[in-house]
Structures are given as structure tokens and as C-alpha cells.
Write a protein that holds these residues in place. Sequence first.
Motif, PDB file in Angstrom:
ATOM      1  N   UNK A  15     -35.689 -20.833  -5.247  1.00 48.76           N
ATOM      2  CA  UNK A  15     -35.958 -21.654  -6.100  1.00 48.76           C
ATOM      3  C   UNK A  15     -35.227 -21.700  -7.592  1.00 48.76           C
ATOM      4  N   UNK A  20     -31.360 -27.689  -7.299  1.00 50.44           N
ATOM      5  CA  UNK A  20     -32.048 -28.900  -7.604  1.00 50.44           C
ATOM      6  C   UNK A  20     -31.250 -30.113  -8.149  1.00 50.44           C
ATOM      7  N   UNK A  21     -29.845 -29.678  -7.814  1.00 51.42           N
ATOM      8  CA  UNK A  21     -28.935 -30.942  -8.001  1.00 51.42           C
ATOM      9  C   UNK A  21     -29.090 -31.407  -9.578  1.00 51.42           C
ATOM     10  N   UNK A  25     -37.104 -27.861 -12.797  1.00 53.93           N
ATOM     11  CA  UNK A  25     -38.488 -28.209 -12.731  1.00 53.93           C
ATOM     12  C   UNK A  25     -39.395 -27.880 -14.312  1.00 53.93           C
ATOM     13  N   UNK A  37     -56.090 -32.716  -9.261  1.00 52.80           N
ATOM     14  CA  UNK A  37     -56.650 -31.609  -8.642  1.00 52.80           C
ATOM     15  C   UNK A  37     -55.961 -30.419  -9.428  1.00 52.80           C
ATOM     16  N   UNK A  38     -54.623 -30.662  -9.429  1.00 51.75           N
ATOM     17  CA  UNK A  38     -53.807 -29.542  -9.881  1.00 51.75           C
ATOM     18  C   UNK A  38     -52.801 -30.081 -11.007  1.00 51.75           C
ATOM     19  N   UNK A  39     -52.013 -29.371 -11.956  1.00 52.07           N
ATOM     20  CA  UNK A  39     -50.946 -29.649 -12.721  1.00 52.07           C
ATOM     21  C   UNK A  39     -49.771 -30.067 -11.571  1.00 52.07           C
ATOM     22  N   UNK A  40     -49.039 -31.003 -12.045  1.00 53.44           N
ATOM     23  CA  UNK A  40     -47.889 -31.840 -11.491  1.00 53.44           C
ATOM     24  C   UNK A  40     -46.643 -30.987 -11.430  1.00 53.44           C
ATOM     25  N   UNK A  41     -45.833 -31.179 -10.533  1.00 53.35           N
ATOM     26  CA  UNK A  41     -44.404 -30.675 -10.653  1.00 53.35           C
ATOM     27  C   UNK A  41     -43.496 -31.777 -10.819  1.00 53.35           C
ATOM     28  N   UNK A  43     -39.166 -32.921 -11.137  1.00 53.08           N
ATOM     29  CA  UNK A  43     -37.588 -32.455 -11.500  1.00 53.08           C
ATOM     30  C   UNK A  43     -37.101 -33.496 -12.552  1.00 53.08           C
TER      31      UNK A  43
ATOM     32  N   UNK C 397     -46.280 -34.921  -6.904  1.00 49.69           N
ATOM     33  CA  UNK C 397     -46.240 -33.586  -6.248  1.00 49.69           C
ATOM     34  C   UNK C 397     -46.892 -32.598  -7.251  1.00 49.69           C
ATOM     35  N   UNK C 398     -47.848 -31.833  -6.642  1.00 48.28           N
ATOM     36  CA  UNK C 398     -48.552 -30.797  -7.377  1.00 48.28           C
ATOM     37  C   UNK C 398     -47.737 -29.458  -7.491  1.00 48.28           C
ATOM     38  N   UNK C 454     -41.586 -23.031  -0.826  1.00 54.25           N
ATOM     39  CA  UNK C 454     -42.840 -23.842  -1.333  1.00 54.25           C
ATOM     40  C   UNK C 454     -42.704 -25.203  -1.035  1.00 54.25           C
ATOM     41  N   UNK C 456     -43.281 -28.236  -2.309  1.00 49.39           N
ATOM     42  CA  UNK C 456     -43.054 -29.120  -3.257  1.00 49.39           C
ATOM     43  C   UNK C 456     -41.500 -28.904  -3.808  1.00 49.39           C
ATOM     44  N   UNK C 457     -41.313 -27.561  -3.788  1.00 47.94           N
ATOM     45  CA  UNK C 457     -39.881 -27.284  -4.234  1.00 47.94           C
ATOM     46  C   UNK C 457     -38.587 -27.723  -3.314  1.00 47.94           C
ATOM     47  N   UNK C 458     -39.099 -27.499  -2.004  1.00 48.25           N
ATOM     48  CA  UNK C 458     -38.324 -27.822  -0.966  1.00 48.25           C
ATOM     49  C   UNK C 458     -37.939 -29.527  -0.860  1.00 48.25           C
ATOM     50  N   UNK C 460     -38.325 -31.459  -3.587  1.00 48.77           N
ATOM     51  CA  UNK C 460     -37.366 -31.575  -4.772  1.00 48.77           C
ATOM     52  C   UNK C 460     -35.773 -31.137  -4.403  1.00 48.77           C
TER      53      UNK C 460
END
Lengths: 119, 89, 517
Positions: A15, A20-21, A25, A37-41, A43, C397-398, C454, C456-458, C460
Motif C-alpha cells: 500500500x 494510489x494514482x 490515504x 462503526x469505524x473511522x473512514x478511509x 483517497x 469505506x472504513x 486490504x 479497502x486499499x485495493x 482505492x
Amino acid sequence: MAVAAISKYEFAPTDTQDKFHGAQLLYIGWEDHLLFCAPFAFPFPPTMRFGDVVAGPMQAAFGYHPDFAQIDWAKVEWFKSGKPVTLDFDKSLAENGLKHKDVIRFRTPGLAGIEGSCS
Amino acid sequence: MSTVFLALQTNEDTRPIIEAILQDNPSAVVDEQPAMVKINADGRLVVRRETIEELIGRDYDLQELQVNMITMSGNLDQTDDEITLFWKS
Amino acid sequence: MDMQVAKKKLGLKERYAVMTRGLDWTPSYQKMEDIYPYIAYEGIKIHDWDKWEDPFRLTMDAYWKYQAEKERKLYAIIDAFNQNNGHLNVTDARYVNTVKLFISGISPLEYVAHRGFAHAGRAFPGPGPRVACLMQSLDEIRHAQTQVHSISNYNKYYNGMHDFHHMHDRVWFLSVPKSFFDDAITAGPFEFMVSIGFSFEYVLTNLLFVPFVSGAAYNGDMGTMTFGFSAQSDEARHMTLGLEVIKFILEQDPANVPIVQRWIDKWTWRGYRVLTLVAMMMDYMLPKRTMSWKEAWEVYFEENGGALFKDLARYGITMPKCAEQIALEKDHLSHQAWSTFYNYAAAANFHTWMPDEDEMAWLSSKYPESFDKLYRPRYEFWREQAAKGNRFYNKTLPMLCQTCQIPMIFTEPGDATKICYREVDYKGDKYHFCSDHCKEIFEHEPEKYVQAWLPVHQIYQGNCFPEGTDPTVEGFDPLAAVLKYYNLEHGRDNLDFDISEDKKNFAEWRGQATKNI
């Protein structure tokens, strides 16, 4: 420590930012609002203005919560890797010192979720 | 001592086996759950071939128990005559 | 069954010796280390392989005989279940979602376990463990096959199971069980035995099969109950193998103790994290409940695992240190997991829903310390919103844990209102974890976990769209493209149970089954 292996064990990490073009992140969590439920990710390009992150993607991701419309952004406390940080809405992510896979959290004083349950 | 247990499917094969186990282990406690019977005992549980044979009226190979066993807890030792489950401490 | 018992020429112990050690030989023109190349590099020292003995003393000839009997019983019941439209006898159609989770999350692991035990068995120079691994390898493929056969009947009528293996390799939450097993089979043969044979089979598998399968029986699912108990009958042997392997390794050399302890610590935690799915199955997905997750944990881990580790203390092995944190999580785990799948119901191959009033009351009574305070207000809000046509579907996405790959949903030990964040800098990149234990596992073997796939990373990175997708076109919908890549149909396989085809069909078919129309 190292992996026990029968020969040299070296593989590229999956990663790194170059995959990530042009984006990097950024993880964002809202304290006391576990309805999400969780923090967000996300790009984002490193040149993106931080204020645009808040007004655009964060509004879209967190806007379902009735507390979100009540937020006084001047009073919000920001944390990076758990430590207090000042983030300038008019500067870019890079200018704010945010790097690939950094995690930021925000606390909204006075807003503690559905009926104060941290949801 | 810690509890050892043996859980068997509830069916016609196991009914006399459970009876035999209870005969041979007077302190064992039966816990009936949906479709299964769990037999708990303090520290040690013995399944004896001869007792089962007396109840079913035929020769019995203790390895037949493999078919109906669900789970167990404890160290195990199996011979031609007995299966023993036990904790050493 | 009324089996005829043939008079044996040899006693059990002699027969076992003849059929295991008696079939082995010492190579004369090849070196041992060339035949068994994977046996030294993990640092485990074995001095006498003959010290290992299967306490069941099961030999291959007897193995075939009893496995054949198990299969006959199983398929007789599966046939009866199918001929009798058994799927309409389950409590209600919500139940079928546990079966979807099972076929896409668990059954593929049975197949990987088959490969893992074949590999481990081949690696061991000792004939005792080799025969036991061969049996377990055959058991595991039998489990995969019987599960596919049993559940194929549900697949004729209900959605989300049509391409379970494809999904297992792709769908975001299924990377959790998949990566768990991938981690185990890419370890050496000894670590594999401790991870799956001991930590998973002995310490944790009861939590999967016993309460869940008993729950299936309670919910009228004879098919699942039968393959579950049939698999579990092999499990008693697997547990025994797992325990014997541990004792054997520990007795062989004192230098093995710290290595084994680290593996037990790691794999108890890794396995427990995977069981998050089971926790929510027990507390939310079984319409009729047998026991709560918390109760099952107390019986099968705290009581039973406690006895086990007390017994292993004589070798210098102690209870895994993660047990303390797990004890703090047992009031929260299933609720946090269910909330997660309620959030991401648009991206899963099964349906979720909000518990009804009676179910909420049951949850309050089983979780008096946590449910009303933390989770009920959240659920009531979601229920009100759904009633207004505003059902919550989280579309962002988380963030995931680098080790267990579960979204970062877990809270700080002792404070269920704060998400637990941990991070490590390694070779210029940041890595994030849900817990101290996942972080420590990474720190011990970072080279391994930096390769994690992972989901989510995949997504993105653009790797989770059907071939030929152009994510740069105007109006590109990434969720739609990802669902296509998963081979899930939006509006049919996903979303809330209330609006599902499953719910509608089940009601209609059950009506037809009880009336003359």
C-alpha cells in the motif's frame, strides 16, 4: 524480529503511495459518534484544500448523523495520531503536514451522539 | 479439579452409551442441549466397553463412538477396554 | 447402527504401532534433511518422533470404516431434509443469513485446512503425526464438500450464496477469515499445527460448532445441524491431535517452550478476532437463541480453556495474555460487529436488520452492563430512521486493521465509547491496528503483514472493478462496480432483510406449504 523462512524473505509493501494514482490515504474518525462503526478511509490528492475535505467528502460520509449539522467548526478539536493538532481549512493536506496513511480524529465539544450515548 | 466433558449426539446409538457412562461415573452430570448431550465430570471421566456391551447386548468396539462424538475436553487415552478423559492438575 | 465387531488378532496399541511406525522406514540413499526440508527453520527441536502417539490410536483402516458410516448418516438426513422442503421449516427466513455467512466465510476455510494438513503431514518425519495429519486433511475436505452439498439446497431458494468461493476471495469482510488462514498456511509446519491444530481447533472451535450448530437445531435447520455435528465428530479427534502436538513439542526440548508460547498468544488472538462473526451470529442472526455469545465464551473459553492452560502450566505454558482484553470485550463484541454489518449492508452478501422489541429485551437481559446504555439508543435511532424511509447505508469505506483486516470498530479496553487506535512506523510507511495484540503480531513479523491485501486499499488502488472498467468516466459509481466484481446483485443479494426477496419468497412459500392454493 524477522520472519522465520527457508530463504531470503523480502517483498514489497502493498500500500505505498505510488499505487494510489496520485492520491494519498487519509483516515478520519469522529470521536463519540460510534453510529459510524469505524473511522473512514479516503483517497485524496495531497494538494486538496482541507476545507474542501470537510465540506465535501466529510459532509457526505458523516452527514447522516443529526449532530453533524450542529457542529461549530471553530470549536472542533483535531488530533493526528492521537495528539492535538491545528489544521488550517485554507491550506492543502500537504501544507497541513498530512501524509499518506495519516489518521486524524475530531472531537465536537457538546455533541456526544444519540442521547449522549456516544453513538 | 477442572471439569472434563464429552458431548455426544442425541440419538438411539448414544442412549445406552450415556446410560453406561453414568453408571461408571456416579459423579458425572448430564447437560441436555438441543440435539446434544454434554456429560461433565470433575477431573476424570471413563467410558467402559464392558458396561456398554451389557446394556446393548452385543459386542462393542469403543472406536464406534467416533461416529457420534461431538466434542470433548481433557487429555485422552483409549485402549480396547476404556476411553479415559482426564486433567492432570 | 448395529455393527458386527470382528474378533481382532491384535490389541489396539499393537495395531496402532504396526499401522503407523511399522509402515515407516529409514531412508538409505537420500538425506533426511533433503526429504524433510521444512522441519528445522522454525527453531523447534525434536529429538524422538516416536514419542508421539495418537491417544485414540486410530489407524487408516478403521478411519475409512467410521468415516463411511458418518457419510451414510449425513446423506440420509440431507436427502430427507431436501425431499421434505426442510428449508421452509426454519424459524424464519432471517435464519438463512447465518447459512450464507457460513458457506462464504467458513466452508472455504475447511478446504484450505485440507491443504494445510496435507502439507504439514508431508513435512513431518514422524509417522504418528503424519498419519494423524492425513486423516485430518481428509476430514477437512469432507467438511468442505458436505457443507457445499447441504447448503446447495438453500442456494436453490435464497440469494447471496450463488458464487461463495469467488466471494470468499474478494468480498471485503471475507478477507478476515481468508487472511487468517493464509497467515497460518504460509507459516512453517509447526506453527501451522499450533495455529490451526491447537489454538483454533482445541481452544476456539467449540465456540463455532457447538453453540452455532446446536442453534441450527433449535431453529429447525436439520441440514446444518447434521453437517455441523458430522464435522464436529471429526473435531474431537482434531482437538486431541492439537493437544497431543503441543504436549509432544513441549516435552521434546525446553527451548521449544517460548516459541510455542508466542504462537499460542498470536493464534488465540487471531482466532478470536475471526470469531467476531460468530458472536454476532449467535446474538443477532439466530431467530431462536440457545445461549448468548458471552455465555458461550464463559463456558467454552474461560472455563474449558482455563482448565486446559492449568494443565499445560507444568510445561511452563501460561494463559495467552490477550485473555484479559477478551474478557473486557465480551459485553461489546457482538453489538459492535452487528452495527458494522448494519452500516455496510449495501456491500455484503447477506441481509441485516434491527432486532425487534423482544429481541432487544433479550439482549438487555444478557448484556445488562452494556446494551441499554450504549447500543439500544443507536438501534432505536436506526429503527426510527428506517421507518421514515431513511435506512442507514454507510457508503464510505472504513479504515482497516493491518493484521486482522477487520474495520477499526473495536473500542479501547475498558472504555467502550472510544475507538482503539494503534499505529507503527515501518520503513517510511504508517500501519494501523485495532489493538495492542494485532500491533504486536505485526511488529514481530512486519515483512509478512506489509503484504496484506486490504480490501479497502485495493478498491482505492482500482483493483476491485470488473475488467475493462474505466473509473475516470463521468458519473462513475465505485460501489456498483465493486458489487459487480464481487458478483453480487444490488437490491437482491444485499440491503435490509425487510425489503428482501428472501423475506417475501419465504412468506409466500410457507403459505403454500400449509394451505391448498
